[in-house]
Design a protein around this motif. Structure first.
Motif, PDB file in Angstrom:
ATOM      1  N   UNK A   1       0.703  -1.223  -0.082  1.00 61.87           N
ATOM      2  CA  UNK A   1       0.090   0.130  -0.095  1.00 61.87           C
ATOM      3  C   UNK A   1       0.845   1.352  -0.046  1.00 61.87           C
ATOM      4  N   UNK A   2       0.687   2.036  -0.614  1.00 65.93           N
ATOM      5  CA  UNK A   2       1.293   3.563  -0.696  1.00 65.93           C
ATOM      6  C   UNK A   2       1.165   4.216   0.398  1.00 65.93           C
ATOM      7  N   UNK A   3       0.285   4.120   1.398  1.00 65.66           N
ATOM      8  CA  UNK A   3       0.131   4.858   2.397  1.00 65.66           C
ATOM      9  C   UNK A   3       0.633   4.220   3.626  1.00 65.66           C
ATOM     10  N   UNK A   4       1.159   2.955   3.723  1.00 64.28           N
ATOM     11  CA  UNK A   4       1.757   2.433   4.757  1.00 64.28           C
ATOM     12  C   UNK A   4       3.089   2.945   5.211  1.00 64.28           C
ATOM     13  N   UNK A   5       3.379   2.952   6.456  1.00 61.87           N
ATOM     14  CA  UNK A   5       4.557   3.492   7.369  1.00 61.87           C
ATOM     15  C   UNK A   5       6.008   2.728   6.452  1.00 61.87           C
ATOM     16  N   UNK A   6       6.899   3.792   6.420  1.00 63.06           N
ATOM     17  CA  UNK A   6       8.217   3.286   5.803  1.00 63.06           C
ATOM     18  C   UNK A   6       8.709   2.084   6.557  1.00 63.06           C
ATOM     19  N   UNK A   7       8.488   1.882   8.110  1.00 63.40           N
ATOM     20  CA  UNK A   7       8.963   0.841   8.763  1.00 63.40           C
ATOM     21  C   UNK A   7       8.566  -0.566   8.594  1.00 63.40           C
ATOM     22  N   UNK A   8       7.246  -0.220   7.847  1.00 67.81           N
ATOM     23  CA  UNK A   8       6.609  -1.727   7.477  1.00 67.81           C
ATOM     24  C   UNK A   8       7.132  -2.334   6.300  1.00 67.81           C
ATOM     25  N   UNK A   9       8.272  -1.762   5.561  1.00 60.40           N
ATOM     26  CA  UNK A   9       8.640  -2.161   4.189  1.00 60.40           C
ATOM     27  C   UNK A   9       9.984  -3.141   4.620  1.00 60.40           C
ATOM     28  N   UNK A  10      10.193  -4.038   3.507  1.00 56.39           N
ATOM     29  CA  UNK A  10      11.576  -4.970   4.047  1.00 56.39           C
ATOM     30  C   UNK A  10      12.644  -4.101   4.069  1.00 56.39           C
ATOM     31  N   UNK A  11      13.802  -4.787   4.685  1.00 55.19           N
ATOM     32  CA  UNK A  11      15.028  -3.719   4.340  1.00 55.19           C
ATOM     33  C   UNK A  11      15.350  -3.338   3.005  1.00 55.19           C
ATOM     34  N   UNK A  12      15.335  -4.168   2.140  1.00 51.06           N
ATOM     35  CA  UNK A  12      15.758  -3.998   0.939  1.00 51.06           C
ATOM     36  C   UNK A  12      14.756  -2.651   0.273  1.00 51.06           C
ATOM     37  N   UNK A  13      13.645  -2.807   0.527  1.00 51.58           N
ATOM     38  CA  UNK A  13      12.753  -1.802  -0.171  1.00 51.58           C
ATOM     39  C   UNK A  13      12.751  -0.286   0.746  1.00 51.58           C
ATOM     40  N   UNK A  14      13.026  -0.552   2.191  1.00 53.03           N
ATOM     41  CA  UNK A  14      13.590   0.752   2.873  1.00 53.03           C
ATOM     42  C   UNK A  14      14.767   1.306   2.303  1.00 53.03           C
ATOM     43  N   UNK A  15      15.903   0.411   1.919  1.00 50.46           N
ATOM     44  CA  UNK A  15      16.981   1.120   1.317  1.00 50.46           C
ATOM     45  C   UNK A  15      16.794   1.581  -0.036  1.00 50.46           C
ATOM     46  N   UNK A  16      15.759   0.919  -0.805  1.00 48.44           N
ATOM     47  CA  UNK A  16      15.443   1.866  -2.174  1.00 48.44           C
ATOM     48  C   UNK A  16      14.789   2.946  -1.975  1.00 48.44           C
ATOM     49  N   UNK A  17      13.910   2.956  -1.015  1.00 44.13           N
ATOM     50  CA  UNK A  17      13.351   4.258  -0.748  1.00 44.13           C
ATOM     51  C   UNK A  17      14.089   5.470  -0.406  1.00 44.13           C
ATOM     52  N   UNK A  18      15.287   5.033   0.350  1.00 48.44           N
ATOM     53  CA  UNK A  18      16.108   6.065   0.884  1.00 48.44           C
ATOM     54  C   UNK A  18      16.947   6.511  -0.162  1.00 48.44           C
TER      55      UNK A  18
END
Length: 493
Positions: free
Chosen positions: A383-400
């Motif tokens: 979901x696009x409205x989900x908190x960033x902390x709920x993403x997997x580590x890899x997707x958090x790094x790509x978001x960063x």
């Protein structure tokens, strides 16, 4: 007798099933490695075993009998201790207070001296010189990890669950960790070891379970799988050309640094970075690598001469760095990189809000930016409205990475680009970095993984004791040469 096990366990979050009939058994005196890509279900399994989540179906077995933990503390009382990848430490308490938090010694009055002495002994086992009286917030990331390990050792656990325990440790500290694992095995502790470093899995594991998309796809005993076979099992395909082909820097200097000093950390560092170049910076943790990057972008006070495209610039803070075309991607995405409770959109646009309205934010424009970033950096979110902390580590790094690139910097300093990321996502990150260089941007990559810094970089600078100890190019970029420079070993000696 199996001390802790899962039998046909499934887990759903709403309509999404993330674990599908998983069986897993932990035996006393054994290291059982659990591997898989980010999002494969490893964290969910660890949380179920540690009492933080209930399975949707199936059973948890404790000493071969069905059991259900009401909470993490209840699981810990049963002898199950978890070392989380995200540090679980109180920033404003001392090291000793953290080690004994919730288990303080003393009756009506706390026995601080006893807790301090025991903490000192635990740190001694880890060959660590951390002061038990130091506040956690004053410690480096590797030192915080050593505190987490000391805290786990103090629990005298029957089962120890370790999530990426070596990701931020130096080679010496990793050796100490291995010593402790051998010691715990000899004492009959069952260890579940989760790591993306497949070389250490091959070295440590007595058994291996491979997860993919919430299912067990492979099991193996010691010696039955090498690193390549593990990687193939994790992603379901052969991983060829792990590092992208190296490019040809354009020659013209994008960044020139002369005599950079960061008090107490970096001494007289000079370097040149060409347009379109990926420059690697290697060295032991504590050698000044991160401090060099933070000094360049104004996160630490620094002196020296910095030129961008031949123009002398004065950088005293991140705003000055942005104005000069520099951006920094931190090594700690969870504490310093992302707002974990905020949405993907909020995180993405935070560093470039002026683009999305002066008096009020244009949320539609922000949504379009998120759509574009999700496509460009392959950010996968339910979901696009989900908190960033709920993403997997890899997707958090790509978001960063997407957040860092949104202001369109010309020079990007990336600290530990793939910490805690699976092999498939690592490959993506490497491709993103090379693509940015091919576009004419200039990249500095700081990494503790020697194979990574060699594989992605056009040149490598090695730091030692706050100074640049040497430069390596071409065929001279080898692990042996990096170690020699990092350790100050003279080849002729």
């Amino acid at each position: 007798m199996t001390v802790l096990a899962l039998r046909n366990v499934s887990k759903s979050f709403g309509p999404i099933e993330v674990l599908h009939g998983v069986d897993l058994a932990l035996e006393p005196g054994e290291v059982h490695a659990l591997i898989g890509e980010n999002g494969a279900g490893k964290s969910t399994i660890m949380k179920i075993l540690g009492g933080f989540l209930d399975p949707s179906s199936g059973e948890i077995l404790l000493d071969d009998k069905p059991h259900r933990f009401a909470s993490g503390p209840e699981a810990e009382a049963a002898g199950i201790t978890v070392i989380h990848q995200e540090f679980n430490l109180a920033q404003d308490l001392s090291v000793a207070a953290n080690v004994f938090l919730g288990r303080e010694t003393g009756n009506w009055r706390l026995d601080h001296a006893a807790m301090r002495a025991e903490t000192l002994a635990l740190l001694g086992r880890l060959h660590s010189k951390i002061d038990p009286d130091s506040l956690i917030r004053s410690l480096s990331v590797p030192d915080r990890q050593m505190v987490e390990i000391a805290k786990a050792l103090s629990r005298r656990a029957r089962v120890l669950i370790m999530d990426e325990p070596s990701a931020v440790l130096t080679h010496r500290e990793v050796g100490t960790l291995y010593e402790q694992i051998d010691r715990l095995k000899a004492e009959g502790v069952a260890i579940l070891y989760c790591s993306h470093r497949l070389d250490e899995v091959e070295h440590l594991a007595d058994r291996i379970t491979v997860l993919r998309d919430g299912r067990v796809v492979r099991r193996a005993e010691r010696g039955e799988m090498n690193e390549n076979q593990m990687a193939t099992a994790m992603v379901g395909r052969e991983l060829r050309d792990f590092y992208p082909p190296k490019g040809t820097p354009l020659g013209k200097a994008a960044l020139e640094v002369v005599g950079l000093n960061v008090p107490g950390a970096v001494h007289q560092a000079s370097l040149t970075l060409a347009k379109g170049e990926v420059l690697g910076i290697a060295g032991l943790v504590g050698s000044g690598r991160t401090e060099l990057a933070e000094g360049l972008v104004g996160l630490r006070p620094a002196s020296g001469e910095v030129r961008v495209n031949g123009k002398l610039v004065r950088i005293q803070g991140l705003r000055d760095a942005f104005a000069a075309g520099l951006a920094y991607l931190t090594e700690d995405r969870k504490e310093a990189g992302l707002l974990l409770q905020k949405s993907l959109r909020t995180n993405l646009t935070l560093a470039a809000l002026e683009r999305f309205g002066k008096w009020h934010l244009d949320t539609r424009a922000e949504d379009r930016a998120l759509d574009s970033a999700s496509k460009e950096f392959d950010i996968r979110a339910p979901r696009r409205d989900m908190p960033a902390g709920k993403l997997s580590g890899g997707n958090q790094q790509k978001l960063l990475l997407a957040k860092t690139m949104l202001p369109d910097p010309e020079i990007i300093l990336i600290d530990e680009p793939t910490r805690g990321i699976d092999v498939g996502t690592k490959r993506q990150i490497y491709a993103f970095i090379r693509r940015l260089a091919d576009q004419g941007r200039s990249i500095v990559v700081i990494s503790s993984e020697m194979t990574e810094v060699i594989g992605i970089s056009d040149r490598v600078l090695v730091m030692r004791s706050g100074r640049i100890a040497g430069e390596l190019k071409g065929s001279d970029m080898t692990e042996e040469n990096i170690v020699r420079l990092a350790m100050g070993v003279n080849e002729a000696a």
